[in-house]
Design a protein around this motif. Structure first.
Motif, mmCIF file in Angstrom:
data_model
loop_
_atom_site.group_PDB
_atom_site.id
_atom_site.type_symbol
_atom_site.label_atom_id
_atom_site.label_comp_id
_atom_site.label_asym_id
_atom_site.label_seq_id
_atom_site.Cartn_x
_atom_site.Cartn_y
_atom_site.Cartn_z
ATOM 1 N N HIS A 41 0.823 -1.220 0.000
ATOM 2 C CA HIS A 41 0.000 0.000 0.000
ATOM 3 C C HIS A 41 0.852 1.262 0.000
ATOM 4 O O HIS A 41 0.392 2.327 -0.393
ATOM 5 C CB HIS A 41 -0.935 -0.004 1.212
ATOM 6 N N GLY A 42 2.081 1.127 0.499
ATOM 7 C CA GLY A 42 2.978 2.281 0.528
ATOM 8 C C GLY A 42 4.352 1.880 0.007
ATOM 9 O O GLY A 42 4.813 0.750 0.246
ATOM 10 N N ILE A 43 4.978 2.782 -0.748
ATOM 11 C CA ILE A 43 6.325 2.518 -1.281
ATOM 12 C C ILE A 43 7.230 3.684 -0.911
ATOM 13 O O ILE A 43 6.857 4.846 -1.096
ATOM 14 C CB ILE A 43 6.300 2.388 -2.828
ATOM 15 N N LEU A 44 8.401 3.330 -0.412
ATOM 16 C CA LEU A 44 9.357 4.367 -0.037
ATOM 17 C C LEU A 44 10.728 4.001 -0.603
ATOM 18 O O LEU A 44 11.249 2.926 -0.309
ATOM 19 C CB LEU A 44 9.403 4.398 1.495
ATOM 20 N N VAL A 45 11.252 4.846 -1.456
ATOM 21 C CA VAL A 45 12.611 4.634 -1.967
ATOM 22 C C VAL A 45 13.540 5.456 -1.076
ATOM 23 O O VAL A 45 13.404 6.681 -0.989
ATOM 24 C CB VAL A 45 12.742 5.077 -3.437
ATOM 25 N N GLN A 46 14.460 4.773 -0.397
ATOM 26 C CA GLN A 46 15.364 5.484 0.509
ATOM 27 C C GLN A 46 16.332 6.355 -0.302
ATOM 28 O O GLN A 46 17.014 5.864 -1.199
ATOM 29 C CB GLN A 46 16.137 4.473 1.379
ATOM 30 N N MET A 47 16.348 7.630 0.024
ATOM 31 C CA MET A 47 17.229 8.577 -0.673
ATOM 32 C C MET A 47 18.502 8.788 0.143
ATOM 33 O O MET A 47 18.454 8.684 1.363
ATOM 34 C CB MET A 47 16.514 9.916 -0.877
ATOM 35 N N PRO A 48 19.637 9.115 -0.445
ATOM 36 C CA PRO A 48 19.816 9.327 -1.877
ATOM 37 C C PRO A 48 20.022 8.023 -2.633
ATOM 38 O O PRO A 48 20.468 7.029 -2.060
ATOM 39 C CB PRO A 48 21.091 10.183 -1.911
ATOM 40 N N VAL A 49 19.674 8.067 -3.936
ATOM 41 C CA VAL A 49 19.959 6.942 -4.825
ATOM 42 C C VAL A 49 21.300 7.223 -5.518
ATOM 43 O O VAL A 49 21.753 8.360 -5.526
ATOM 44 C CB VAL A 49 18.820 6.752 -5.856
ATOM 45 N N PRO A 50 21.950 6.177 -6.084
ATOM 46 C CA PRO A 50 23.267 6.410 -6.704
ATOM 47 C C PRO A 50 23.190 7.361 -7.911
ATOM 48 O O PRO A 50 22.110 7.592 -8.456
ATOM 49 C CB PRO A 50 23.705 5.019 -7.151
ATOM 50 N N ASP A 51 24.363 7.855 -8.312
ATOM 51 C CA ASP A 51 24.430 8.886 -9.359
ATOM 52 C C ASP A 51 23.824 8.461 -10.696
ATOM 53 O O ASP A 51 23.334 9.293 -11.453
ATOM 54 C CB ASP A 51 25.905 9.276 -9.619
ATOM 55 N N GLN A 52 23.901 7.124 -11.007
ATOM 56 C CA GLN A 52 23.390 6.702 -12.328
ATOM 57 C C GLN A 52 21.858 6.726 -12.376
ATOM 58 O O GLN A 52 21.259 6.488 -13.428
ATOM 59 C CB GLN A 52 23.925 5.309 -12.714
ATOM 60 N N VAL A 53 21.225 6.998 -11.231
ATOM 61 C CA VAL A 53 19.760 6.987 -11.175
ATOM 62 C C VAL A 53 19.252 8.430 -11.102
ATOM 63 O O VAL A 53 19.739 9.233 -10.314
ATOM 64 C CB VAL A 53 19.265 6.198 -9.936
ATOM 65 N N ASP A 54 18.256 8.724 -11.931
ATOM 66 C CA ASP A 54 17.669 10.061 -11.973
ATOM 67 C C ASP A 54 16.622 10.172 -10.833
ATOM 68 O O ASP A 54 15.551 9.553 -10.903
ATOM 69 C CB ASP A 54 17.008 10.240 -13.349
ATOM 70 N N THR A 55 16.952 10.948 -9.806
ATOM 71 C CA THR A 55 16.090 11.031 -8.619
ATOM 72 C C THR A 55 14.677 11.493 -8.981
ATOM 73 O O THR A 55 13.686 10.918 -8.518
ATOM 74 C CB THR A 55 16.702 12.008 -7.581
ATOM 75 N N ASP A 56 14.580 12.518 -9.813
ATOM 76 C CA ASP A 56 13.248 13.034 -10.167
ATOM 77 C C ASP A 56 12.414 11.957 -10.859
ATOM 78 O O ASP A 56 11.214 11.835 -10.618
ATOM 79 C CB ASP A 56 13.364 14.262 -11.084
ATOM 80 N N ALA A 57 13.086 11.182 -11.738
ATOM 81 C CA ALA A 57 12.353 10.127 -12.450
ATOM 82 C C ALA A 57 11.837 9.080 -11.456
ATOM 83 O O ALA A 57 10.728 8.562 -11.605
ATOM 84 C CB ALA A 57 13.256 9.477 -13.490
#
Ligand SMILES: NC(=O)c1ccc[n+]([C@@H]2O[C@H](COP(=O)([O-])OP(=O)(O)OC[C@H]3O[C@@H](n4cnc5c(N)ncnc54)[C@H](OP(=O)(O)O)[C@@H]3O)[C@@H](O)[C@H]2O)c1
Length: 297
Positions: free
Chosen positions: A91-107
């Protein structure tokens, strides 16, 4: 007498109220599920995620944890999010930030299903918040609102100065406090690194909220008597103890306490509220997605 605002006690009270709502979901055959996704080997991120998972278990939320190698391609994260977006037990999704440089955070923020975006960072949820129709209030600023409420600090008509304009704290904090209605109706000034004469601004405030990430950026000389001080900052500074460090906030606690009518400590102030309000959003998301009435604003 200065009130030390006890975030642990206030967080515990809200969690026990949440347990009642979780029970209501269980009675309807629904186990709320929160998925955390970690794409990092940073020890601090690992600790945050495990604290969130433990907090879930303690109140009857099913914690689902997914790890992705930090050097994996961006698509590995998006594939995982596809699965979680489609999984009805999540029901809930949380991506722990920060993500690595190759990943576009906004996307990434835009990829999470807005109905499961318990962080409230998807642009659709940011827009709803600004429009005064928040589905999920971001956990830290919502936690600050609840701390103020529990401490009988009136925001209506108050002059509030927020130091810091990040997307996760300063901006949503300002947006929440200017909304019409309870816990809002404040007059808000947002300060940042380009603000001229920060002390002149903070000295005018009835409530000062600091989220910068720099120890001692605000001290007692910058505050007026009777102010309410909320310290969001968490900083590691060297200490002569077993760990070799201690946690301090952004506010110089001792000098600020001399001026304040109420103040949050670090640790034990805002921190415990952030996790509590994440649980709140997860329960709310489960209610929404399963069409079960939940009594959480
Ligand atoms: N307790 C919790 O649960 C919790 C949750 C989230 C964050 N935090 C903590 O809160 C702190 C802030 O986090 P964040 O993610 O909001 O930080 P951030 O994204 O780094 O933003 C920091 C903000 O502080 C401003 N700033 C920097 N130097 C300044 C100065 N000299 N005067 C005035 N403003 C200044 C920056 O201005 P510019 O925009 O101009 O650069 C920026 O807006 C950190 O210590 C973090 O660990 C705690």
């Amino acid at each position: 007498m200065t009130t030390i605002i006890d975030g642990n006690a206030i967080g515990d009270r809200i969690r026990s109220e949440l347990e009642g709502e979780v029970e209501r979901l269980h009675d309807a055959g629904v186990i709320p599920g929160l998925a955390t996704v970690l794409m990092s080997d940073d020890p601090a991120s690992e600790t945050y995620v495990s604290m969130k998972q433990r907090a879930c278990e303690n109140i009857g939320i099913n914690g689902i944890h997914r790890e992705i190698e930090p050097d994996a391609p961006e698509d590995a994260l998006f594939d995982e999010l596809d699965d979680l977006n489609a999984d009805p037990s999540v029901h809930g999704i949380l991506v722990q930030m920060p993500v690595p440089d190759q990943v576009d955070t906004d996307a990434v923020l835009e990829y999470v299903d807005p109905a499961k975006d318990v962080d409230g960072f998807h642009p659709a949820n940011v827009g709803r918040l600004v429009a005064g129709r928040a589905r999920f209030k971001p956990a830290t600023p919502h936690g600050v609102q609840r701390l103020l409420q529990a401490s009988d600090v009136e925001t209506e008509g108050a002059d509030v100065v927020i130091v810091g304009r990040s997307d996760i704290v300063g901006k949503p904090m300002a947006n929440l406090l200017i909304q019409k209605g309870p816990l809002g109706n404040a007059t808000v000034t947002v300060c940042h690194s380009r603000t001229k004469d920060l002390a002149a601004k903070t000295k005018q405030a009835d409530i000062v909220i600091v989220a910068v990430g720099y120890p001692g950026i605000v001290d007692g000389s910058m505050l007026r008597d009777g102010v309410v001080v909320i310290d969001v900052g968490v900083n590691r500074v060297e200490a002569n103890n077993e760990r070799g460090y201690k946690l301090v906030g952004d506010v110089d606690f001792e000098s600020a306490k001399e001026k304040a009518s109420a103040i949050t400590p670090v640790p034990g102030g805002v921190g415990p509220m952030t996790i509590t309000m994440l649980l709140w959003n997860t329960v709310k998301a489960a209610g929404h997605l399963e069409d079960i009435e939940i009594e959480l604003p």
